[in-house]
Motif scaffolding. Sequence first.
Motif, PDB file in Angstrom:
ATOM      1  N   ALA A  54     -57.095  -6.397  26.788  1.00 30.29           N
ATOM      2  CA  ALA A  54     -56.969  -5.997  25.428  1.00 30.29           C
ATOM      3  C   ALA A  54     -56.170  -7.127  24.638  1.00 30.29           C
ATOM      4  O   ALA A  54     -54.623  -6.600  24.617  1.00 30.29           O
ATOM      5  CB  ALA A  54     -56.149  -4.392  25.411  1.00 30.29           C
ATOM      6  N   HIS A  55     -56.857  -7.716  24.342  1.00 30.41           N
ATOM      7  CA  HIS A  55     -56.157  -9.087  23.332  1.00 30.41           C
ATOM      8  C   HIS A  55     -55.016  -8.430  22.397  1.00 30.41           C
ATOM      9  O   HIS A  55     -53.920  -8.973  22.407  1.00 30.41           O
ATOM     10  CB  HIS A  55     -56.990 -10.040  22.924  1.00 30.41           C
ATOM     11  N   ALA A  56     -55.696  -7.817  21.616  1.00 33.37           N
ATOM     12  CA  ALA A  56     -54.778  -7.449  20.427  1.00 33.37           C
ATOM     13  C   ALA A  56     -53.586  -6.311  20.861  1.00 33.37           C
ATOM     14  O   ALA A  56     -52.804  -6.206  19.953  1.00 33.37           O
ATOM     15  CB  ALA A  56     -55.756  -6.757  19.466  1.00 33.37           C
ATOM     16  N   ALA A  57     -53.706  -5.729  22.004  1.00 34.50           N
ATOM     17  CA  ALA A  57     -52.903  -5.059  22.325  1.00 34.50           C
ATOM     18  C   ALA A  57     -51.582  -5.485  22.967  1.00 34.50           C
ATOM     19  O   ALA A  57     -50.562  -4.916  23.266  1.00 34.50           O
ATOM     20  CB  ALA A  57     -53.340  -3.833  23.422  1.00 34.50           C
ATOM     21  N   ALA A  58     -51.653  -6.954  23.352  1.00 36.20           N
ATOM     22  CA  ALA A  58     -50.462  -7.553  24.146  1.00 36.20           C
ATOM     23  C   ALA A  58     -49.586  -7.979  23.029  1.00 36.20           C
ATOM     24  O   ALA A  58     -49.659  -8.575  22.080  1.00 36.20           O
ATOM     25  CB  ALA A  58     -50.905  -8.850  24.559  1.00 36.20           C
ATOM     26  N   ALA A  59     -48.102  -7.085  23.327  1.00 38.98           N
ATOM     27  CA  ALA A  59     -47.079  -7.440  22.440  1.00 38.98           C
ATOM     28  C   ALA A  59     -46.547  -8.870  22.650  1.00 38.98           C
ATOM     29  O   ALA A  59     -46.691  -9.204  23.804  1.00 38.98           O
ATOM     30  CB  ALA A  59     -46.060  -6.527  22.821  1.00 38.98           C
ATOM     31  N   PRO A  60     -46.041  -9.708  21.458  1.00 42.40           N
ATOM     32  CA  PRO A  60     -45.450 -11.011  21.790  1.00 42.40           C
ATOM     33  C   PRO A  60     -44.491 -10.960  22.550  1.00 42.40           C
ATOM     34  O   PRO A  60     -43.471  -9.897  22.618  1.00 42.40           O
ATOM     35  CB  PRO A  60     -45.341 -11.489  20.458  1.00 42.40           C
ATOM     36  N   LEU A  61     -44.154 -12.124  23.294  1.00 41.04           N
ATOM     37  CA  LEU A  61     -43.345 -12.116  24.055  1.00 41.04           C
ATOM     38  C   LEU A  61     -42.369 -13.624  23.695  1.00 41.04           C
ATOM     39  O   LEU A  61     -42.979 -14.468  23.334  1.00 41.04           O
ATOM     40  CB  LEU A  61     -43.558 -12.142  25.429  1.00 41.04           C
ATOM     41  N   ALA A  62     -40.932 -13.511  23.682  1.00 39.71           N
ATOM     42  CA  ALA A  62     -40.046 -14.718  23.489  1.00 39.71           C
ATOM     43  C   ALA A  62     -40.654 -15.844  24.503  1.00 39.71           C
ATOM     44  O   ALA A  62     -40.591 -15.620  25.625  1.00 39.71           O
ATOM     45  CB  ALA A  62     -38.900 -14.552  23.282  1.00 39.71           C
ATOM     46  N   THR A  63     -41.150 -16.938  23.936  1.00 39.87           N
ATOM     47  CA  THR A  63     -41.411 -18.019  24.579  1.00 39.87           C
ATOM     48  C   THR A  63     -40.965 -19.377  23.933  1.00 39.87           C
ATOM     49  O   THR A  63     -40.352 -19.202  22.942  1.00 39.87           O
ATOM     50  CB  THR A  63     -43.035 -18.096  24.933  1.00 39.87           C
ATOM     51  N   GLY A  64     -41.215 -20.394  24.869  1.00 40.19           N
ATOM     52  CA  GLY A  64     -40.962 -21.560  24.122  1.00 40.19           C
ATOM     53  C   GLY A  64     -41.330 -22.103  22.944  1.00 40.19           C
ATOM     54  O   GLY A  64     -40.348 -22.715  21.962  1.00 40.19           O
TER      55      GLY A  64
END
Length: 356
Positions: free
Chosen positions: A45-55
């Motif tokens: 579920a690509h659209a369901a993946a909540a963003p996560l803080a990354t570099g």
Amino acid sequence: MKLRSRTLSALLVSTAFAVTVAGLGGLSLTAQATPDSGAALPHAAHAAAAPLATGDDPDGDGYIPAVPQVTGVSPSWNNPPDRYFHEFQANCAVSRTAPDDPIVFAGRPGASHDHTFMGNTTTDAFSTTASLSAGGTACNAPGDLSGYWMPSLFNGATKVLPTGPQVIYYKTGVTDYTSVRPFPKGLRFVVGSPTQTAAEFRGHRGWVEGWECGDSFKNVEFPANCPAGTQLNIRMQSPSCWDGKYLDTPDHKAHMAYPVVKPGTNDNVCPADHPVALPMVEFKMAFPVSGDMSQVRLSSGSGHSFHYDFFNAWDDRTLNALVEHCIKGGLQCNARGYDETHPAAGAVLGPDYRLP
């Protein structure tokens, strides 16, 4: 501070949006974003993946602004001298496989369905623009440090990997091939969706003949049988018009758009809200599998779930030289930037695939 409101959502992926181009006196150009609907699949579920803080996205909101942004650009309506080809190849081999996706599931190792990675040899769930730029590559050109990946293909329980360098074309998607610019470093996007329906896959703007083997073409699903010794092939094209503002957005698509047709012509132009013409990426993948295809599947599901990801980490000088010579020069170049039908034009890269 972000460059615009964060109210832009993944709903844009399934919604057509109209844009009015200045000077048309009421005529409009309409761009259709690729739908991402359909039955959900495990880890897909690509659209369901909540963003996560990354570099690359330290505040974790899913927006990665371009620095600097590209402003003051209008889509080009020029019609340069006709050239049948305006392209070059990137020849990149498989580097690894893993259930990672540094665009959709950034910072979440193992969260994705299995992917087959090509190009950059360090691509994993934690990849950033900086890490890819410092990595190695399985592409012929050492300057191509980009990450390319797609769902892994299985025949029963056996993973089937493409053998040798695969062909990834960089072409013009617009009529004015002289207006195409190199990708900005760090641009990333997803083409297609693992949750798209069969009809959405067939109607996708990036569709090119579907699954192929032997004399069987235009298949939405895998053919039932492929002649012994043949390969299963697929081609798919990316959007090539950029908003000039973001290297990524939460749905990994809204910052990009496919060209639209200029009213009253057959010319392809960028829509007004995505005015920057970039190379169109075309995957041309060949899987060494034939015979009975009944057990062939993708890690993301059936044949119509095919999609791919692109994360630009080209050496800027190398990419710029290839775009200038091959795309803007109207040539059909190999991975060295050489067109054998126009030998007088010379090559961009040396025998070692590096800039002289």
